[in-house]
Design a protein around this motif. Structure first.
Motif, PDB file in Angstrom:
ATOM      1  N   LEU A   1     -33.797 -34.024 -47.943  1.00  0.00           N
ATOM      2  CA  LEU A   1     -33.610 -35.614 -48.241  1.00  0.00           C
ATOM      3  C   LEU A   1     -32.892 -36.144 -46.975  1.00  0.00           C
ATOM      4  CD1 LEU A   1     -32.860 -35.994 -51.990  1.00  0.00           C
ATOM      5  CD2 LEU A   1     -34.855 -36.072 -50.650  1.00  0.00           C
ATOM      6  N   ILE A   2     -32.061 -35.508 -46.263  1.00  0.00           N
ATOM      7  CA  ILE A   2     -31.362 -35.860 -45.214  1.00  0.00           C
ATOM      8  C   ILE A   2     -32.273 -35.920 -44.002  1.00  0.00           C
ATOM      9  CG2 ILE A   2     -29.653 -35.430 -43.432  1.00  0.00           C
ATOM     10  CD1 ILE A   2     -27.978 -33.878 -45.682  1.00  0.00           C
TER      11      ILE A   2
ATOM     12  N   LEU B   1     -35.950 -39.310 -40.585  1.00  0.00           N
ATOM     13  CA  LEU B   1     -37.491 -39.757 -40.356  1.00  0.00           C
ATOM     14  C   LEU B   1     -37.686 -41.129 -40.340  1.00  0.00           C
ATOM     15  CD1 LEU B   1     -39.615 -37.039 -41.950  1.00  0.00           C
ATOM     16  CD2 LEU B   1     -39.278 -37.442 -39.632  1.00  0.00           C
ATOM     17  N   VAL B   2     -36.768 -42.204 -40.978  1.00  0.00           N
ATOM     18  CA  VAL B   2     -37.133 -43.356 -40.771  1.00  0.00           C
ATOM     19  C   VAL B   2     -36.407 -43.926 -39.478  1.00  0.00           C
ATOM     20  CG1 VAL B   2     -36.677 -45.425 -42.012  1.00  0.00           C
ATOM     21  CG2 VAL B   2     -37.270 -43.527 -43.394  1.00  0.00           C
TER      22      VAL B   2
ATOM     23  N   PRO C   1     -44.841 -34.266 -40.816  1.00  0.00           N
ATOM     24  CA  PRO C   1     -46.020 -33.898 -41.489  1.00  0.00           C
ATOM     25  C   PRO C   1     -45.817 -33.341 -43.000  1.00  0.00           C
ATOM     26  CG  PRO C   1     -46.429 -32.745 -39.679  1.00  0.00           C
ATOM     27  CD  PRO C   1     -45.002 -33.497 -39.517  1.00  0.00           C
ATOM     28  N   VAL C   2     -44.930 -32.115 -42.733  1.00  0.00           N
ATOM     29  CA  VAL C   2     -44.245 -31.574 -44.125  1.00  0.00           C
ATOM     30  C   VAL C   2     -43.836 -32.097 -45.071  1.00  0.00           C
ATOM     31  CG1 VAL C   2     -42.939 -29.429 -44.645  1.00  0.00           C
ATOM     32  CG2 VAL C   2     -43.961 -29.361 -42.393  1.00  0.00           C
ATOM     33  N   VAL C   3     -42.855 -33.165 -44.830  1.00  0.00           N
ATOM     34  CA  VAL C   3     -42.204 -33.980 -45.598  1.00  0.00           C
ATOM     35  C   VAL C   3     -43.271 -34.864 -46.383  1.00  0.00           C
ATOM     36  CG1 VAL C   3     -40.486 -35.868 -45.910  1.00  0.00           C
ATOM     37  CG2 VAL C   3     -39.968 -33.890 -44.422  1.00  0.00           C
ATOM     38  N   LEU C   4     -44.043 -35.375 -45.469  1.00  0.00           N
ATOM     39  CA  LEU C   4     -44.981 -36.347 -46.082  1.00  0.00           C
ATOM     40  C   LEU C   4     -46.145 -35.482 -47.240  1.00  0.00           C
ATOM     41  CD1 LEU C   4     -46.406 -38.669 -42.936  1.00  0.00           C
ATOM     42  CD2 LEU C   4     -44.730 -39.097 -44.848  1.00  0.00           C
ATOM     43  N   ALA C   5     -46.413 -34.631 -46.654  1.00  0.00           N
ATOM     44  CA  ALA C   5     -47.514 -33.569 -47.514  1.00  0.00           C
ATOM     45  C   ALA C   5     -46.417 -33.258 -48.931  1.00  0.00           C
ATOM     46  CB  ALA C   5     -47.764 -32.328 -46.881  1.00  0.00           C
TER      47      ALA C   5
END
Length: 213
Positions: A26-27, A32-33, A88-92
């Protein structure tokens, strides 16, 4: 030594040892933003104990995932190039978790960074490329996001500005994104309130941002 050692020689195991501790991803999600101060990270994760936040930041720095970036008199935390490879890992993971999201509980909040990542996860550039460029000003509780879609390009930023459609929404926006709540129904029931612009632009929004539930 990683905070958690599974005792296995495997890439997945190594990844979990680096970012698998509670709150770590979550950090990463919030970074990523964009770069964040310590206080901004704490505000975006309202339930994280301060000692855990400090520990996770230290661990992620040691792993080469994030770094401290002094800017004038302010210290920011930002992802390293290695850390940005997690996008891409977080988005997936976000798309996968969205399928089991269900209705929000009373105590659950939607933070601007979490909403930004939801929009980035749900964005369909191939669909947006065939639609007119559109700016949306969205208010989620006390937070405001300005969402610019121009062909296959998406930009989401905090704040307000000129927009083709300005609306107020709660967690029900996730049901619009999933397709389980139509924009017309959302407006007629008051779950989404249009402040400015044509309500029909919500249909374009729903086309542009979609995740299967």
């Amino acid at each position: 030594m990683a905070a958690r050692d599974y005792g296995q020689y495997c890439g997945i195991t190594q990844a979990l040892e680096l970012v698998g501790e509670r709150w770590a991803l979550l950090i990463v999600r919030d970074l990523l933003v964009g770069p964040r101060r310590y206080g901004e990270l704490a505000a975006g994760l309202p339930r994280i104990p301060s000692n855990i936040l400090a520990a996770r930041l230290k661990e992620l720095q040691a792993a080469g995932v994030i770094r401290r970036a002094p800017r004038s008199r302010v210290v920011l935390y930002e992802l390293t190039p290695y850390g940005r490879e997690l996008e891409p890992v977080v988005l997936a993971l976000g798309a996968w978790g969205f399928k089991a999201l269900g209705d929000p509980r009373d105590e659950q909040v939607v933070t601007p960074d979490a909403m930004t990542m939801t929009l980035r996860t749900a964005f369909r550039p191939q669909v947006a490329a065939s639609l007119p460029a559109t700016a949306y000003a969205a208010r989620f509780g006390p937070d405001e996001l300005l969402i610019h879609v121009d062909g296959p390009a998406l930009d989401v930023a905090r704040g307000t500005g000129p927009a083709d459609l300005e609306f107020v929404a709660g967690p029900s926006i996730h049901r619009v994104i999933s397709g389980t709540l139509t924009p017309d129904r959302a407006v007629s029931t008051g779950e989404i309130r249009v402040l400015q612009g044509q309500a029909t632009l919500l249909d374009r929004f729903a086309q542009t941002f979609h995740l299967a539930a």
